[in-house]
Enzyme design. Sequence first.
Site, PDB file in Angstrom:
ATOM      1  N   LYS A   1       1.041  -1.211   0.055  1.00  0.00           N
ATOM      2  CA  LYS A   1       0.099  -0.113   0.271  1.00  0.00           C
ATOM      3  C   LYS A   1       0.639   1.365  -0.007  1.00  0.00           C
ATOM      4  O   LYS A   1       1.803   1.379   0.716  1.00  0.00           O
ATOM      5  CB  LYS A   1      -1.037   0.084   1.294  1.00  0.00           C
ATOM      6  CG  LYS A   1      -1.915   1.095   1.161  1.00  0.00           C
ATOM      7  CD  LYS A   1      -3.117   0.833   2.134  1.00  0.00           C
ATOM      8  CE  LYS A   1      -4.163   1.914   2.237  1.00  0.00           C
ATOM      9  NZ  LYS A   1      -4.496   2.375   0.918  1.00  0.00           N
TER      10      LYS A   1
ATOM     11  N   GLY B   1       6.551   0.727   5.886  1.00  0.00           N
ATOM     12  CA  GLY B   1       7.594  -0.119   5.208  1.00  0.00           C
ATOM     13  C   GLY B   1       7.596   0.217   3.504  1.00  0.00           C
ATOM     14  O   GLY B   1       8.531   0.299   3.041  1.00  0.00           O
ATOM     15  N   CYS B   2       6.241   0.466   3.179  1.00  0.00           N
ATOM     16  CA  CYS B   2       6.341   0.751   1.587  1.00  0.00           C
ATOM     17  C   CYS B   2       6.754   2.224   1.274  1.00  0.00           C
ATOM     18  O   CYS B   2       7.698   2.233  -0.016  1.00  0.00           O
ATOM     19  CB  CYS B   2       4.902   0.798   1.086  1.00  0.00           C
ATOM     20  SG  CYS B   2       3.859  -0.834   1.474  1.00  0.00           S
ATOM     21  N   THR B   3       6.812   3.073   2.191  1.00  0.00           N
ATOM     22  CA  THR B   3       7.591   4.481   2.033  1.00  0.00           C
ATOM     23  C   THR B   3       8.764   4.243   2.158  1.00  0.00           C
ATOM     24  O   THR B   3       9.815   4.704   1.132  1.00  0.00           O
ATOM     25  CB  THR B   3       6.955   5.367   3.107  1.00  0.00           C
ATOM     26  OG1 THR B   3       5.710   5.436   2.715  1.00  0.00           O
ATOM     27  CG2 THR B   3       7.715   6.714   2.843  1.00  0.00           C
TER      28      THR B   3
ATOM     29  N   ALA C   1      10.316   2.595  -1.280  1.00  0.00           N
ATOM     30  CA  ALA C   1      10.163   3.425  -2.493  1.00  0.00           C
ATOM     31  C   ALA C   1      11.124   4.563  -2.348  1.00  0.00           C
ATOM     32  O   ALA C   1      11.889   5.103  -3.317  1.00  0.00           O
ATOM     33  CB  ALA C   1       8.692   3.983  -2.356  1.00  0.00           C
TER      34      ALA C   1
END
Length: 163
Positions: free
Chosen positions: A41, A46-48, A51
């Site tokens: 998401k 974690g995704c930030t 990225a």
Amino acid sequence: MSNIPQVGQPAPDFSTPDQNGNSVTLDDLSSQWVVLYFYPKDDTPGCTTEAKDFTELYQDFSELGAKILGVSPDLGKSHCKFISKHNLLITLLSDSEHILTEAYGAWRLKKFMGKEYMGVARSTFLISPDKIIVYAWPNVKTKGHALAVLTKLRELAATQSPK
């Protein structure tokens, strides 16, 4: 559980929209390395981190002729906000129907607080210019992952003979 494509196999082809609604296919990228990573998401911790780490190393990947593609179920509008908020340089693909995520075995049964549900398992695939999966990380931990992918790409790119 979906089958995860194995190293040495042709990468499953795809055609899916990027953050701007433009269709991206594996054929469009046939002359370059592709880092295809799946994440749950936009704009979650974690995704930030993942990225931003890929963005930080963007120039290094570019110098090796690699395109970084992040894939999540989020739609283009969400991707655009995520890119803008964190100054991301990578391309984000929308896979709201999980077609691409399933093709790469990243749509899996997950557990959280005793409940089971289907979701995106953080996974990364390194695809060669001839569309072969040359390395796979089926269960990614974000810390240091982008650098590990870059290190593997440098190693593999050095062994590829120029065409």
